[in-house]
Design an enzyme around this catalytic site. Structure first.
Site, PDB file in Angstrom:
ATOM      1  N   HIS A 131      31.941  45.257 -19.977  1.00 26.67           N
ATOM      2  CA  HIS A 131      32.532  44.179 -19.175  1.00 26.67           C
ATOM      3  C   HIS A 131      33.824  43.714 -19.820  1.00 26.67           C
ATOM      4  O   HIS A 131      33.865  43.582 -21.036  1.00 26.67           O
ATOM      5  CB  HIS A 131      31.553  43.015 -19.075  1.00 26.67           C
ATOM      6  CG  HIS A 131      32.152  41.827 -18.391  1.00 26.67           C
ATOM      7  ND1 HIS A 131      32.319  41.784 -17.017  1.00 26.67           N
ATOM      8  CD2 HIS A 131      32.667  40.669 -18.877  1.00 26.67           C
ATOM      9  CE1 HIS A 131      32.887  40.628 -16.688  1.00 26.67           C
ATOM     10  NE2 HIS A 131      33.115  39.938 -17.806  1.00 26.67           N
ATOM     11  N   ILE A 141      46.132  66.390   2.159  1.00 18.64           N
ATOM     12  CA  ILE A 141      47.529  66.666   1.791  1.00 18.64           C
ATOM     13  C   ILE A 141      48.488  65.842   2.651  1.00 18.64           C
ATOM     14  O   ILE A 141      49.430  65.228   2.135  1.00 18.64           O
ATOM     15  CB  ILE A 141      47.816  68.184   1.888  1.00 18.64           C
ATOM     16  CG1 ILE A 141      47.000  68.916   0.803  1.00 18.64           C
ATOM     17  CG2 ILE A 141      49.304  68.484   1.743  1.00 18.64           C
ATOM     18  CD1 ILE A 141      47.091  70.427   0.838  1.00 18.64           C
ATOM     19  N   GLY A 155      49.748  92.458  -7.750  1.00 13.60           N
ATOM     20  CA  GLY A 155      48.581  93.322  -7.958  1.00 13.60           C
ATOM     21  C   GLY A 155      47.917  93.678  -6.639  1.00 13.60           C
ATOM     22  O   GLY A 155      47.838  92.846  -5.729  1.00 13.60           O
TER      23      GLY A 155
END
Ligand code: FAD
Ligand code: AMP
Length: 481
Positions: A451, A192, A122
């Site tokens: 807990h 990364i 596009g």
């Protein structure tokens, strides 16, 4: 006649596909243009995140974590895991299957929500006209009432380490190694680089990380960053700070990496090199000269707080606009824009977007770090609590790390929460809720946590802000009457 839609989204990553689904759910006739094709030559939705980012990296992190746990932790639990072995091809194949299933899932969601998937490229012109070039076939014009740009980002390349075959690779290549490299170089100690370095380090690579900066993970609270670095080093990762890569040479299947640090010119030889020096917004061939859409000085599409670009009816979201490059940030912006188009006036609280590093230990945070509070001149108080004091962490045989709160000393409001340790990625959601609701430290102190859970550490750290933690030894001076 040109096809026309109420909403056309360009890019089907977590920003774009979420925007398209939300717009369709709100009753708009919606199309999503996506040009990505997978290894089999088929159109693929899901963007970077599902195809070559969040999901495949976590699949390999989980597989390699299971292996290292079996290798190094099982014996403590009395489990014998001798003759342990793994098959990289199977591991990588499992990751590919997850990607296949998830991306197919998005196609299913498009179908269910009646989003038209246009497979191709596009390009935006003036007056909300889109030039659509299908992956197969002739270009055509599409007319939209509203356009949402969500074309994401791409890895930054550096001239001193250009990608070469499967030897010098970016993050995408590093998700597809078919064997464990003996020596693996990583340029960049960002999220990364450290995540991918961890995968291969756990599977047996000698990992050397070269980072130009002197400060480790500058976006992370310093105390937390220190804990992470200490643990990665303990796992065998050789992290060299202040090491700027200046050149690379591939010869006989190896890479000579040259770098400079305070000691002068250095070099190291590795079998594979991952270039993980950051990502940049991807706007290639997206904007025709007449589009009226402007970029900012860093190449991001310029938008306002509601993600409106400079041309009327055009919005931009995710990695192509300012803010953290995170999948969930992209998704929330996508949903926000669909809401804006439908006439609502939503807001996104950028101060409450969590971030996670999926290393061992995991790091997760939301809101201000101590350094940010300091430099903003905030009068703050902090509280920390170690995993080592949690029964649940002992049961799991993983007591590394701590919880840390940054709170406003005057209003008691929670400003930031930082967790380094087991399941930090999950526990941080509690901090997001606290910050979104403007919780005070006292609010959290007065709540009950189950807990034994790791979340008790979150509670205790909130208590610790005012010196009230229970499960930690503290000298007290008793007042006598
Ligand atoms: P993208 O996901 O990049 O999608 C954009 C899509 O637009 C692409 O599919 C592209 O093909 C398409 N496109 C581009 N131009 C056009 C055009 N002109 N026409 C048609 N289609 C076009 N984030 C997290 O939150 N958590 C993580 O754990 C995480 N891990 C990551 C690990 C790795 C290895 C990497 C690389 C990234 C990771 N990220 C993570 C970041 C995350 O993937 C991105 O922030 C996220 O994908 C951005 O979403 P997006 O929708 O903006 O763009
Ligand atoms: P991030 O942007 O968080 O993914 O991190 C990328 C890291 O790569 C940053 O910390 C940069 O300092 C680092 N970096 C960029 N160029 C080089 C280089 N030539 N040598 C070493 N590190 C680099």
């Amino acid at each position: 006649m040109a096809q026309s839609f109420d909403v056309v989204v360009i890019g089907a990553g977590p920003g774009g596909y979420a925007a398209a689904i939300k717009a369709a759910q709100l009753g708009f006739k919606t199309a999503c243009i996506e040009k990505r094709v997978n290894a089999g030559g088929k159109g693929a939705l899901g963007g970077t995140c599902l195809n070559v980012g969040c999901v495949p990296s976590k699949a390999l992190l989980d597989s390699s974590h299971k292996y290292i746990e079996a290798k190094e932790e099982f014996a403590v639990h009395g489990i014998n895991a001798e003759n342990l072995d793994f098959d990289v091809t199977k591991m990588v194949g499992r990751k590919d299957n997850i990607v296949k299933n998830l991306t197919a899932g998005i196609a299913g969601l498009f179908k269910a929500n009646k989003v038209t998937w246009l497979q191709g490229h596009g390009r935006v012109h003036a007056n909300k006209r889109i030039e659509f070039t299908p992956n197969e076939g002739e270009a055509e014009d599409i007319q939209a009432e509203h356009i949402i740009l969500a074309t994401g980002s791409e890895p930054i390349e550096i001239p001193v380490a250009m990608l070469q075959d499967d030897i010098i690779v970016d993050s995408t290549g590093a998700l597809d190694f078919q064997a464990v490299p003996k020596r693996l170089g990583v340029i960049g100690a960002g999220v990364i680089g450290l995540e991918l370095g961890s995968v291969w380090s756990r599977l047996g690579s000698e990992v050397i990380v070269l980072e130009a900066l002197d400060t480790f993970m500058p976006m992370v609270d310093v105390q937390v960053g220190k804990e992470l670095k200490k643990n990665l080093k303990k796992q065998g990762m050789d992290i060299r700070m202040g090491a700027r890569v200046t050149g690379t040479k591939v010869e006989s299947g190896e890479v000579l990496v040259e770098y400079s640090d305070t000691k002068g010119e250095q070099s190291v030889v590795v079998d594979k090199l991952i270039v993980a020096v950051g990502r940049r917004p991807y706007t290639e061939s997206l904007l025709a000269p007449d589009s009226g859409i402007n970029l900012d000085e860093r190449g991001f599409i310029h938008v306002n707080a509601q993600c409106q670009a400079d041309a009327p009816g055009v919005y931009a979201i995710g990695d192509i606009v300012r803010g953290p490059m995170l999948a969930h940030k992209a998704t929330e912006e996508g949903v926000l824009v669909a809401e804006v188009i439908s006439g609502h006036n939503p807001e996104l609280n950028y101060d409450a977007i969590p971030a996670v590093v999926y290393t061992t230990p995991e790091v997760a945070w939301v809101g201000m770090s101590e350094e940010e509070a300091k430099s903003a001149g905030v009068n703050y108080k902090t509280g920390t609590f170690p995993y080592a004091a949690l029964g649940r962490a002992m049961a799991a045989n993983d007591t590394t790390g701590f919880f840390k709160f940054i709170c406003d000393a005057e209003t008691d409001r929670v400003l930031g929460v930082h967790i380094v340790g087991l399941q930090a990625s999950e526990i941080i959601a509690q901090a997001v809720i606290a910050i979104e609701f403007g919780a005070s430290t006292e609010d959290l102190q007065l709540m009950t946590f189950a807990h034994p859970t790791l979340s008790e550490g979150f509670h205790e750290a909130a208590l610790a802000v005012d010196g009230k933690a229970i499960h930690i030894a503290k000298k007290i001076s008793r007042k006598r009457k």
